[in-house]
Design a protein around this motif. Structure first.
Motif, PDB file in Angstrom:
ATOM      1  N   ASP A  90      53.993  34.429  20.136  1.00 42.40           N
ATOM      2  CA  ASP A  90      53.499  34.708  18.799  1.00 42.40           C
ATOM      3  C   ASP A  90      52.103  35.324  18.836  1.00 42.40           C
ATOM      4  OD1 ASP A  90      52.336  32.389  19.755  1.00 42.40           O
ATOM      5  OD2 ASP A  90      52.577  31.247  17.915  1.00 42.40           O
ATOM      6  N   THR A  91      51.640  35.727  17.657  1.00 41.23           N
ATOM      7  CA  THR A  91      50.293  36.276  17.507  1.00 41.23           C
ATOM      8  C   THR A  91      49.569  35.473  16.440  1.00 41.23           C
ATOM      9  OG1 THR A  91      50.985  37.867  15.825  1.00 41.23           O
ATOM     10  CG2 THR A  91      51.028  38.621  18.123  1.00 41.23           C
ATOM     11  N   TYR A  92      48.283  35.737  16.312  1.00 44.30           N
ATOM     12  CA  TYR A  92      47.480  35.083  15.281  1.00 44.30           C
ATOM     13  C   TYR A  92      46.765  36.163  14.480  1.00 44.30           C
ATOM     14  CZ  TYR A  92      43.904  32.207  13.068  1.00 44.30           C
ATOM     15  OH  TYR A  92      43.087  31.600  12.155  1.00 44.30           O
ATOM     16  N   TRP A  93      46.860  36.097  13.177  1.00 39.00           N
ATOM     17  CA  TRP A  93      46.235  37.075  12.294  1.00 39.00           C
ATOM     18  C   TRP A  93      44.839  36.590  11.950  1.00 39.00           C
ATOM     19  CZ3 TRP A  93      47.329  37.757   6.456  1.00 39.00           C
ATOM     20  CH2 TRP A  93      46.798  38.967   6.001  1.00 39.00           C
ATOM     21  N   ALA A  94      43.831  37.205  12.525  1.00 39.12           N
ATOM     22  CA  ALA A  94      42.429  36.874  12.269  1.00 39.12           C
ATOM     23  C   ALA A  94      41.893  37.904  11.284  1.00 39.12           C
ATOM     24  CB  ALA A  94      41.632  36.893  13.566  1.00 39.12           C
ATOM     25  N   THR A  95      41.574  37.449  10.063  1.00 36.34           N
ATOM     26  CA  THR A  95      41.203  38.390   9.008  1.00 36.34           C
ATOM     27  C   THR A  95      39.696  38.459   8.796  1.00 36.34           C
ATOM     28  OG1 THR A  95      41.488  36.679   7.322  1.00 36.34           O
ATOM     29  CG2 THR A  95      43.376  38.073   7.790  1.00 36.34           C
ATOM     30  N   SER A  96      39.247  39.665   8.475  1.00 42.07           N
ATOM     31  CA  SER A  96      37.841  39.932   8.129  1.00 42.07           C
ATOM     32  C   SER A  96      36.874  39.358   9.157  1.00 42.07           C
ATOM     33  CB  SER A  96      37.528  39.381   6.731  1.00 42.07           C
ATOM     34  OG  SER A  96      38.353  39.987   5.774  1.00 42.07           O
ATOM     35  N   ARG A  97      37.065  39.713  10.406  1.00 43.71           N
ATOM     36  CA  ARG A  97      36.227  39.199  11.494  1.00 43.71           C
ATOM     37  C   ARG A  97      35.192  40.243  11.890  1.00 43.71           C
ATOM     38  NH1 ARG A  97      38.490  34.116  12.690  1.00 43.71           N
ATOM     39  NH2 ARG A  97      39.954  33.908  10.971  1.00 43.71           N
ATOM     40  N   ALA A  98      34.013  39.761  12.163  1.00 41.56           N
ATOM     41  CA  ALA A  98      32.892  40.634  12.520  1.00 41.56           C
ATOM     42  C   ALA A  98      32.755  40.741  14.038  1.00 41.56           C
ATOM     43  CB  ALA A  98      31.604  40.080  11.923  1.00 41.56           C
ATOM     44  N   GLU A  99      32.065  41.770  14.453  1.00 37.94           N
ATOM     45  CA  GLU A  99      31.727  41.924  15.866  1.00 37.94           C
ATOM     46  C   GLU A  99      30.636  40.919  16.207  1.00 37.94           C
ATOM     47  OE1 GLU A  99      30.357  45.401  19.016  1.00 37.94           O
ATOM     48  OE2 GLU A  99      30.243  45.789  16.859  1.00 37.94           O
ATOM     49  N   GLY A 100      30.701  40.326  17.389  1.00 32.43           N
ATOM     50  CA  GLY A 100      29.681  39.372  17.800  1.00 32.43           C
ATOM     51  C   GLY A 100      30.038  38.706  19.121  1.00 32.43           C
TER      52      GLY A 100
END
Length: 112
Positions: A90-100
């Motif tokens: 499976d995958t995980y949907w990570a929304t609105s994530r910033a670079e860091g």
């Protein structure tokens, strides 16, 4: 200055506590489902073929996984939605994530 993420690019995503909890819950819930499932059912019914089986190794906050950029938010220079490629089916949907460099953020892979 960092590059802007673009669709289809691969980045490294570091899981945070909430991500790990959500991923592990899906995987543990699937194991519980299997323990009480008694056989086949008709299409569209609980347990029928086509349901997503969340199978894979449990995860922890701080672990890093590859992720594909699936949407870029123009209002935030380096904010993106990601499909995190987990160690499983499976995958995980990570929304609105910033670079860091902290849990819950993505980074460009190092060139080696």
């Amino acid at each position: 200055m960092s590059q802007k993420p673009t669709l289809g690019r691969i980045v490294h995503y570091t899981l945070n506590e909430g991500d790990a909890k959500a991923i592990n819950k899906r995987r543990i819930d699937f194991q519980a489902f299997l323990s009480c499932f008694s056989g086949k059912s008709a299409p569209g019914q609980a347990g029928a073929d086509g349901h997503q089986a969340h199978i894979g190794n449990l995860v922890e906050a701080g672990q890093v996984y590859p992720a594909v950029v699936v949407r870029v938010w123009e209002s935030s220079f380096n904010s993106a939605n990601l499909q995190v490629l987990l160690d499983g089916n499976d995958t995980y949907w990570a929304t609105s994530r910033a670079e860091g460099d902290q849990p819950g953020t993505w980074a460009w892979p190092a060139r080696v």
